[in-house]
Scaffold this motif. Structure first.
Motif, PDB file in Angstrom:
ATOM      1  N   LEU A 649      42.578  32.306  37.919  1.00 38.86           N
ATOM      2  CA  LEU A 649      43.296  33.097  38.584  1.00 38.86           C
ATOM      3  C   LEU A 649      42.935  34.563  39.500  1.00 38.86           C
ATOM      4  O   LEU A 649      43.690  34.097  40.396  1.00 38.86           O
ATOM      5  CB  LEU A 649      44.717  33.557  37.893  1.00 38.86           C
ATOM      6  N   ASN A 650      42.252  34.645  39.349  1.00 39.77           N
ATOM      7  CA  ASN A 650      41.824  35.771  40.643  1.00 39.77           C
ATOM      8  C   ASN A 650      41.437  35.430  41.929  1.00 39.77           C
ATOM      9  O   ASN A 650      41.347  35.842  42.665  1.00 39.77           O
ATOM     10  CB  ASN A 650      41.140  36.474  39.785  1.00 39.77           C
ATOM     11  N   ARG A 651      40.694  34.206  41.049  1.00 39.51           N
ATOM     12  CA  ARG A 651      40.176  33.860  42.780  1.00 39.51           C
ATOM     13  C   ARG A 651      41.257  32.685  43.397  1.00 39.51           C
ATOM     14  O   ARG A 651      41.332  32.798  44.542  1.00 39.51           O
ATOM     15  CB  ARG A 651      39.605  32.378  42.530  1.00 39.51           C
ATOM     16  N   SER A 652      42.109  32.553  42.418  1.00 38.75           N
ATOM     17  CA  SER A 652      43.533  30.909  43.401  1.00 38.75           C
ATOM     18  C   SER A 652      44.585  32.323  43.869  1.00 38.75           C
ATOM     19  O   SER A 652      45.168  31.675  44.701  1.00 38.75           O
ATOM     20  CB  SER A 652      44.048  30.617  42.287  1.00 38.75           C
ATOM     21  N   TYR A 653      44.514  33.595  43.106  1.00 35.22           N
ATOM     22  CA  TYR A 653      45.961  34.006  43.418  1.00 35.22           C
ATOM     23  C   TYR A 653      45.355  35.887  43.847  1.00 35.22           C
ATOM     24  O   TYR A 653      45.815  36.316  43.592  1.00 35.22           O
ATOM     25  CB  TYR A 653      46.465  34.252  43.132  1.00 35.22           C
ATOM     26  N   PRO A 654      44.479  35.829  45.196  1.00 36.00           N
ATOM     27  CA  PRO A 654      43.795  37.114  45.479  1.00 36.00           C
ATOM     28  C   PRO A 654      44.904  38.616  45.631  1.00 36.00           C
ATOM     29  O   PRO A 654      45.021  39.335  45.655  1.00 36.00           O
ATOM     30  CB  PRO A 654      42.506  36.823  46.188  1.00 36.00           C
ATOM     31  N   ALA A 655      45.885  37.509  46.201  1.00 31.18           N
ATOM     32  CA  ALA A 655      47.331  38.415  47.236  1.00 31.18           C
ATOM     33  C   ALA A 655      48.584  38.590  46.123  1.00 31.18           C
ATOM     34  O   ALA A 655      49.102  39.127  46.461  1.00 31.18           O
ATOM     35  CB  ALA A 655      47.166  38.222  48.824  1.00 31.18           C
ATOM     36  N   ASP A 656      48.269  38.263  45.118  1.00 29.87           N
ATOM     37  CA  ASP A 656      49.619  38.085  44.417  1.00 29.87           C
ATOM     38  C   ASP A 656      50.037  39.250  43.683  1.00 29.87           C
ATOM     39  O   ASP A 656      49.058  39.550  42.417  1.00 29.87           O
ATOM     40  CB  ASP A 656      49.573  36.735  43.288  1.00 29.87           C
ATOM     41  N   THR A 657      50.953  39.976  44.079  1.00 30.16           N
ATOM     42  CA  THR A 657      51.657  40.994  43.620  1.00 30.16           C
ATOM     43  C   THR A 657      51.897  40.964  42.301  1.00 30.16           C
ATOM     44  O   THR A 657      50.649  41.852  41.378  1.00 30.16           O
ATOM     45  CB  THR A 657      53.003  41.219  44.188  1.00 30.16           C
ATOM     46  N   GLN A 658      52.268  40.041  41.221  1.00 32.74           N
ATOM     47  CA  GLN A 658      52.292  40.514  39.931  1.00 32.74           C
ATOM     48  C   GLN A 658      51.230  39.964  39.138  1.00 32.74           C
ATOM     49  O   GLN A 658      50.569  40.389  38.014  1.00 32.74           O
ATOM     50  CB  GLN A 658      53.497  39.244  39.131  1.00 32.74           C
ATOM     51  N   VAL A 659      49.968  38.808  39.459  1.00 26.98           N
ATOM     52  CA  VAL A 659      49.269  38.183  39.012  1.00 26.98           C
ATOM     53  C   VAL A 659      48.274  39.579  38.926  1.00 26.98           C
ATOM     54  O   VAL A 659      47.846  40.038  38.441  1.00 26.98           O
ATOM     55  CB  VAL A 659      48.516  36.778  39.906  1.00 26.98           C
TER      56      VAL A 659
END
Length: 808
Positions: A649-659
């Motif tokens: 998840l960290n690699r796939s969504y580096p800019a996602d606020t909620q993630v």
């Protein structure tokens, strides 16, 4: 502030310090009070700051990083390279200043500019210039001598007198006609109805497609107040007419008057040999007078859409819109839509179907339009919106991503909408989405969907009061809009405004509006009020519909909340089967992960593992499934599996606020708790505090507040009884968010444990008071679970704890 550019000589001399600074500030106040800035607090603050710092000689403060902190309230970690908020605002300020000096400020003696390449203001002065009316009054008439003519004494003189009298009369009539004609021009507040685009060519390819094309072309205007199609449909219903009624001239005029519109715009296409004749006409609803009219010809079918775009731009200007905004917001129709009339016709049919029957019915038309023209950006965007409404998140992300890639093929209004949707639902960059939706509502203040999306932005960030206010504004624009009213009910529910929810839904239903959101909200209200019959009534509404799986999933969560896990499992299985049957397997997978989280919290490790793996197997690419599975594995102490998902998840969504700020810190905190490291757990959760109340977009309720639950558990482990009790109480207090999620049930047990801990740590009266509260909280939880299934580990532990506390 000095400039040596000789091209600026005709503008005026540069402003120098010895001039009156009050005059500059007065000119600035005037600018900020005009329509160009008065509706944007952010841009007004930016411009005022830039001018004041320039006047005070503090140009060194006008750097992108410092502006981000001073004007936009960013923290010291602000990085302009990642978040271009200053550059975006500067671009918008320059555009609005240009528009101001082309209109309201044309005769201003002081000019304020923010040149490209920097943020310091350049202020220049020029000599006063008379306005047109003053200039006419001061200048002698060009066609009449300034000397008084002699009184004629002959027939020639009489004919000359008559000639001049006629000429003067014509001049007066001409001036009067000019001002009367100008008086008929529209204001930005005048509502305009889009009438039928008649097709007398005999070619059905033009049916519906040209009306859609004209609407898209006219909606590019920030000036025209186009009557929303939802308002048209609602007015027709009040008139006793079906939504798809044929719009005759008489019906159009009556509809225009009943809807409170000033004018209607209609179009017509006819054939002349091999050519097509296109006509647009704007008509006053009350008088029937023609306000503006444009006509052109196209030599082929391929030329029809460009021709409509051309004459609609002329019509906008003729109706009162400034040439500057017409030119700025005039993307060619072939670019803004599609070059394929067939694709546009199918898309137009889908839009009509959406208004009558919703996203599930319209989706096939959007997909068909895409098949005809794979680069039809608006069709991709509408398909993404349909998927999102149907809770098919992964498919929505794919469609919106394609629309984002094609965003140079849409109008400015659609570009803002697509980019905001992309940043909110694909990359998860909520602040970017918020800024774009704010820009859309500022540029197009009468655009309903901008305010709807702005409300969702605030909700996802946990700013529920702002979410409600933005959505309330949307309902004022169109009181009967189903999505806006449904969102408003959800936001009132999030704020525990239960009477407001009932009033909003009842008013809507009295006007014939009904939707899924109303019934999920009413189910939640019945649950929170302990109204079993009310819940059953709402369950029956779902039966036999395409949303039946949602009703089953809600019922499963209710049974799980009370510890009825066998019943919950049966209902969950039925919900999963129903979801898969209706092409909603991602929803089913998310519900399996909800069950995994619940069973993990209840201590049913083996069952939770099975459910977590099953959800991932059904929808492995779903972000919601991955997030909940990661937390579930952490809660059952499967460190390797939890870390594997967390890293992906960290690699796939580096800019996602909620993630990045909510979910991953919660997973890491739970892993730290497993190692008895409460300090590390609480440190991880610090970043979640700003958005911990945010909407979870992939669950049936609004949020389970998982991060707050883990925070409470960490405080318990750390021996911080008061902090733990406060966190558990926060979950209880936000029942309008939590509904029937398992965290609501276990928060009652958490309060009991926190008060029991305080009783052990305190002494004398404080200890007695804490023990009394703990006993009361245990009784509340055990009463809730009095009919729970046996052999639930957390229930067994609670009963032992309660017995021990009584015996003390």
């Amino acid at each position: 502030m000095e400039t040596s550019n000789p091209q600026q000589a005709d503008v005026g001399a540069p402003f120098a310090p010895h001039h009156n600074l009050d005059e500059v500030r007065s000119a600035l106040d005037h600018i900020l009070a005009t329509r160009h800035f008065c509706n944007s607090a952010v841009l007004s603050r930016f411009l005022r700051y830039a001018v004041e710092q320039t006047l005070q000689g503090n140009a060194e403060r006008l750097k992108e990083y410092l502006l981000g902190i001073d004007v936009f309230g960013r923290t010291a970690s602000f990085d302009p390279r990642i978040e271009p908020v200053v550059r975006t605002a500067a671009r918008r300020v320059r555009a609005r200043l240009e528009a101001y000096y082309e209109s309201d400020g044309r005769y201003s003696t002081i000019r304020i500019e923010i040149p490209k390449g920097g943020y310091a203001a350049v202020i220049t002065e020029k000599a006063p210039e008379p306005a047109p009316a003053q200039a006419q009054a001061q200048a002698p008439p060009s066609s009449v001598s300034s000397e008084e003519p002699p009184i004629p004494n002959s027939a020639l003189g009489r004919r000359a007198t008559l000639f001049w009298a006629i000429l003067l009369s014509l001049c007066v009539l001409g001036v009067a006609w000019f001002f009367l004609r100008k008086g008929e021009r529209l204001s930005s507040q005048d509502a305009v109805l889009l009438a039928e685009f008649s097709n007398s060519t005999g070619d059905p390819i033009f049916d519906d497609a040209l009306q859609t094309a004209l609407r898209i072309s006219l909606q590019q205007s920030p000036f025209l107040n186009m009557l929303a199609e939802e308002k048209v449909a609602a007015t027709l219903q009040l008139m006793g007419r079906p939504a798809g009624a044929r719009m005759t001239a008489a019906l159009t005029r009556e509809l225009c008057q009943r809807a409170g519109s000033k004018a209607y715009i209609g179009g017509a296409i006819s054939s002349l040999g091999t050519d097509y004749i296109l006509q647009l006409k704007a008509v006053d609803c009350q008088t029937g007078n023609t306000l503006a009219e444009e006509q052109t010809a196209a030599s082929s079918k391929e030329g029809v859409l460009p021709a409509i775009g051309s004459i609609s731009a002329k019509l906008r200007n003729e109706l009162g819109e400034s040439l500057a905004t017409v030119q700025k917001y005039d993307v060619p129709l072939v670019t803004a839509t599609t070059s394929s009339l067939e694709a546009l016709k199918v898309f137009s049919t889908g839009q009509a179907v959406y208004r009558e029957r919703g996203p599930e019915a319209s989706l096939p038309f959007d997909l068909r339009a895409i098949a005809i023209d794979p680069e039809f950006a608006m069709a991709h965007f509408q398909a993404g919106s349909d998927y999102h409404s149907l809770y098919q998140v992964s498919r929505a992300r794919d469609s919106i991503t394609r629309a984002f890639e094609l965003r140079d093929r849409v109008s400015e209004r659609e570009r803002l909408a697509i980019e905001a949707f992309y940043y909110r639902n694909v990359t998860g960059e909520l602040e970017k989405a918020l800024q774009l939706d704010e820009e859309e509502t500022e540029t197009f203040p009468k655009e309903l969907y901008g305010y709807i999306r702005l409300g969702v932005d605030h909700a996802t960030l946990g700013q529920w009061e702002r979410a409600r206010d933005a959505t309330l504004h949307a309902t004022r624009l169109i009181p009967d809009h189903s999505v806006a009213v449904g969102n408003l009910a959800s936001m009132e529910l999030a704020l525990n405004d239960f009477s407001g929810v009932r009033q909003t839904i009842q008013r809507a239903m009295d006007r014939g509006i009904d939707n899924l959101q109303f019934h999920t909200a009413l189910y939640a209200m019945s649950f929170l009020g302990g109204d079993l019959e009310g819940m059953a009534q709402q369950r029956r509404w779902f039966d036999g519909t395409s949303d039946e799986a949602i009703g089953l999933a809600l019922a499963a969560d209710t049974e799980g909340y009370a510890g009825h896990l066998v019943k919950a499992g049966e209902l969950a299985t039925r919900a999963l089967i129903s979801a898969i049957r209706s092409d909603g397997k991602e929803n089913g997978a998310v519900w399996q992960e909800n069950n995994a989280l619940r069973d993990a919290a209840y201590g049913l490790t083996y069952k939770a593992r099975q459910e977590a793996e099953a959800g991932l197997g059904l929808a492995p690419d779903s972000i919601g499934v991955q997030l909940e599975a990661g937390l579930a594995f952490a809660m059952i102490r499967d460190r390797s599996r939890a870390e594997e998902i967390e890293q992906n998840l960290n690699r796939s969504y580096p800019a996602d606020t909620q993630v990045q700020s909510l979910w991953l810190p919660t997973i890491r905190a739970q892993l730290a708790l497993n190692q008895n490291d409460a300090v590390a757990a609480l440190a991880n959760l610090q970043s979640a505090s700003t958005i911990e109340l945010g909407l979870t977009p992939f669950v049936n309720n609004l949020s389970c507040l998982n991060s707050i639950y883990v925070q409470a558990q960490a405080n318990l482990q750390a021996g911080r009884a008061s902090a733990a009790a406060a966190a558990f109480q926060q979950i209880v207090n936000h029942s309008g968010l939590v509904w029937n999620c398992w965290t609501g049930a276990l928060a009652q047990l958490g309060l009991a444990r926190a008060n029991a801990l305080e009783a052990r740590n305190a002494s004398n009266d404080a200890a007695k008071a804490a023990r009394t509260r703990a006993l009361s909280d245990y009784r509340t939880f055990l009463a809730l679970w009095k009919n729970a299934d046996g052999d639930i580990p957390i229930l067994n532990a609670a009963e032992v704890e309660y017995a021990n506390l009584i015996s003390q």
